[in-house]
Design a protein around this motif. Structure first.
Motif, mmCIF file in Angstrom:
data_model
loop_
_atom_site.group_PDB
_atom_site.id
_atom_site.type_symbol
_atom_site.label_atom_id
_atom_site.label_comp_id
_atom_site.label_asym_id
_atom_site.label_seq_id
_atom_site.Cartn_x
_atom_site.Cartn_y
_atom_site.Cartn_z
ATOM 1 N N VAL A 109 0.853 -1.189 0.000
ATOM 2 C CA VAL A 109 0.000 0.000 0.000
ATOM 3 C C VAL A 109 0.887 1.236 0.000
ATOM 4 N N GLN A 110 0.605 2.144 -0.932
ATOM 5 C CA GLN A 110 1.338 3.408 -1.006
ATOM 6 C C GLN A 110 0.315 4.502 -1.287
ATOM 7 N N ASN A 111 0.267 5.488 -0.409
ATOM 8 C CA ASN A 111 -0.669 6.610 -0.533
ATOM 9 C C ASN A 111 -2.124 6.133 -0.654
ATOM 10 N N GLY A 112 -2.455 5.090 0.063
ATOM 11 C CA GLY A 112 -3.825 4.601 0.082
ATOM 12 C C GLY A 112 -4.223 3.806 -1.147
ATOM 13 N N GLU A 113 -3.247 3.316 -1.886
ATOM 14 C CA GLU A 113 -3.522 2.558 -3.108
ATOM 15 C C GLU A 113 -2.653 1.306 -3.128
ATOM 16 N N SER A 114 -3.199 0.192 -3.601
ATOM 17 C CA SER A 114 -2.457 -1.058 -3.749
ATOM 18 C C SER A 114 -1.598 -0.968 -5.007
ATOM 19 N N VAL A 115 -0.274 -1.094 -4.846
ATOM 20 C CA VAL A 115 0.667 -0.966 -5.961
ATOM 21 C C VAL A 115 1.673 -2.111 -5.923
ATOM 22 N N VAL A 116 2.358 -2.298 -7.050
ATOM 23 C CA VAL A 116 3.398 -3.330 -7.154
ATOM 24 C C VAL A 116 4.452 -2.845 -8.150
ATOM 25 N N GLU A 117 5.678 -3.334 -7.972
ATOM 26 C CA GLU A 117 6.754 -3.032 -8.915
ATOM 27 C C GLU A 117 6.781 -4.106 -9.991
ATOM 28 N N LEU A 118 6.994 -3.672 -11.231
ATOM 29 C CA LEU A 118 7.118 -4.594 -12.354
ATOM 30 C C LEU A 118 8.546 -4.581 -12.865
ATOM 31 N N ALA A 119 8.976 -5.685 -13.464
ATOM 32 C CA ALA A 119 10.351 -5.807 -13.926
ATOM 33 C C ALA A 119 10.666 -4.842 -15.065
ATOM 34 N N GLY A 120 9.701 -4.536 -15.910
ATOM 35 C CA GLY A 120 9.968 -3.710 -17.077
ATOM 36 C C GLY A 120 9.629 -2.243 -16.927
ATOM 37 N N ARG A 121 9.268 -1.787 -15.729
ATOM 38 C CA ARG A 121 8.868 -0.398 -15.532
ATOM 39 C C ARG A 121 9.568 0.178 -14.313
ATOM 40 N N ALA A 122 9.902 1.424 -14.386
ATOM 41 C CA ALA A 122 10.436 2.124 -13.231
ATOM 42 C C ALA A 122 9.265 2.609 -12.389
ATOM 43 N N GLY A 123 9.373 2.513 -11.100
ATOM 44 C CA GLY A 123 8.295 2.949 -10.224
ATOM 45 C C GLY A 123 7.291 1.840 -9.994
ATOM 46 N N VAL A 124 6.140 2.227 -9.492
ATOM 47 C CA VAL A 124 5.113 1.253 -9.145
ATOM 48 C C VAL A 124 3.905 1.414 -10.071
ATOM 49 N N VAL A 125 3.124 0.347 -10.158
ATOM 50 C CA VAL A 125 1.924 0.322 -10.990
ATOM 51 C C VAL A 125 0.764 -0.103 -10.101
ATOM 52 N N PRO A 126 -0.386 0.544 -10.189
ATOM 53 C CA PRO A 126 -1.538 0.111 -9.394
ATOM 54 C C PRO A 126 -1.957 -1.311 -9.775
ATOM 55 N N THR A 127 -2.268 -2.110 -8.769
ATOM 56 C CA THR A 127 -2.666 -3.495 -9.026
ATOM 57 C C THR A 127 -4.000 -3.570 -9.760
ATOM 58 N N ASP A 128 -4.790 -2.499 -9.724
ATOM 59 C CA ASP A 128 -6.061 -2.481 -10.447
ATOM 60 C C ASP A 128 -5.866 -2.552 -11.958
ATOM 61 N N ARG A 129 -4.703 -2.170 -12.434
ATOM 62 C CA ARG A 129 -4.432 -2.149 -13.870
ATOM 63 C C ARG A 129 -3.766 -3.432 -14.368
ATOM 64 N N LEU A 130 -3.602 -4.414 -13.508
ATOM 65 C CA LEU A 130 -2.908 -5.654 -13.878
ATOM 66 C C LEU A 130 -3.893 -6.804 -13.992
ATOM 67 N N PHE A 131 -3.599 -7.719 -14.910
ATOM 68 C CA PHE A 131 -4.411 -8.916 -15.055
ATOM 69 C C PHE A 131 -3.550 -10.031 -15.641
ATOM 70 N N SER A 132 -4.056 -11.244 -15.564
ATOM 71 C CA SER A 132 -3.326 -12.406 -16.072
ATOM 72 C C SER A 132 -3.323 -12.406 -17.588
ATOM 73 N N PRO A 133 -2.196 -12.828 -18.202
ATOM 74 C CA PRO A 133 -2.188 -12.941 -19.667
ATOM 75 C C PRO A 133 -3.076 -14.102 -20.105
ATOM 76 N N PRO A 134 -3.564 -14.063 -21.335
ATOM 77 C CA PRO A 134 -4.400 -15.171 -21.802
ATOM 78 C C PRO A 134 -3.586 -16.459 -21.842
ATOM 79 N N PRO A 135 -4.204 -17.590 -21.547
ATOM 80 C CA PRO A 135 -3.456 -18.856 -21.540
ATOM 81 C C PRO A 135 -3.052 -19.261 -22.943
ATOM 82 N N ARG A 136 -1.915 -19.962 -23.020
ATOM 83 C CA ARG A 136 -1.459 -20.487 -24.295
ATOM 84 C C ARG A 136 -2.282 -21.719 -24.643
ATOM 85 N N PRO A 137 -2.492 -21.962 -25.933
ATOM 86 C CA PRO A 137 -3.256 -23.150 -26.293
ATOM 87 C C PRO A 137 -2.473 -24.417 -25.951
#
Length: 136
Positions: A47-75
């Motif tokens: 939690v940072q500033n009242g928001e759920s966030v996480v660090e990603l390997a390809g981005r500097a800084g944090v990203v809100p977890t609300d904007r993340l989702f699982s990739p589609p499964p491979r066939p």
């Protein structure tokens, strides 16, 4: 900052951490309706500033977890086998079409002579170099 908002963000971070581990693949959108980008989770959500966030390997800084989702499964399994079978049938069909087009476009009355030989000409005896007399 509202205590309810912090508690709610903490719960969202906890749920995210149960679902995703470090190194897991995720998709994220920087803006609503934007193009989803592939990335990997770099650390646990917090939690940072009242928001759920996480660090990603390809981005500097944090990203809100609300904007993340699982990739589609491979066939896998039957869907993967069907895709391979469809590709094989397509390749066979295209190959057969090329053979038929070449056969139709080749004029049988104009056969190419291989190395100057006429296969339809009568055979000619080759001269022999045998000597009937033995010289001493």
């Amino acid at each position: 900052m509202d205590d309810v908002q912090i508690i709610f963000a903490g719960r969202k971070a906890h749920i995210f951490n149960e679902r995703f581990r470090r190194g897991d693949a995720v998709m994220h959108r920087l803006t609503p309706g934007g193009i989803a980008q592939f990335d990997r989770v770099y650390g646990a959500a917090f939690v940072q500033n009242g928001e759920s966030v996480v660090e990603l390997a390809g981005r500097a800084g944090v990203v809100p977890t609300d904007r993340l989702f699982s990739p589609p499964p491979r066939p896998t399994g039957w869907a993967h086998s069907r895709a391979q079978l469809a590709a094989l049938l397509l390749a066979f069909t295209l190959g057969a079409a090329v053979v038929v087009l070449l056969a139709v476009s080749t004029d049988p009355s104009h056969r190419a002579q291989a190395a100057g030989l006429d296969c339809d000409a009568p055979a000619v005896e080759a001269p022999t170099n045998h000597r009937s007399e033995v010289t001493a």
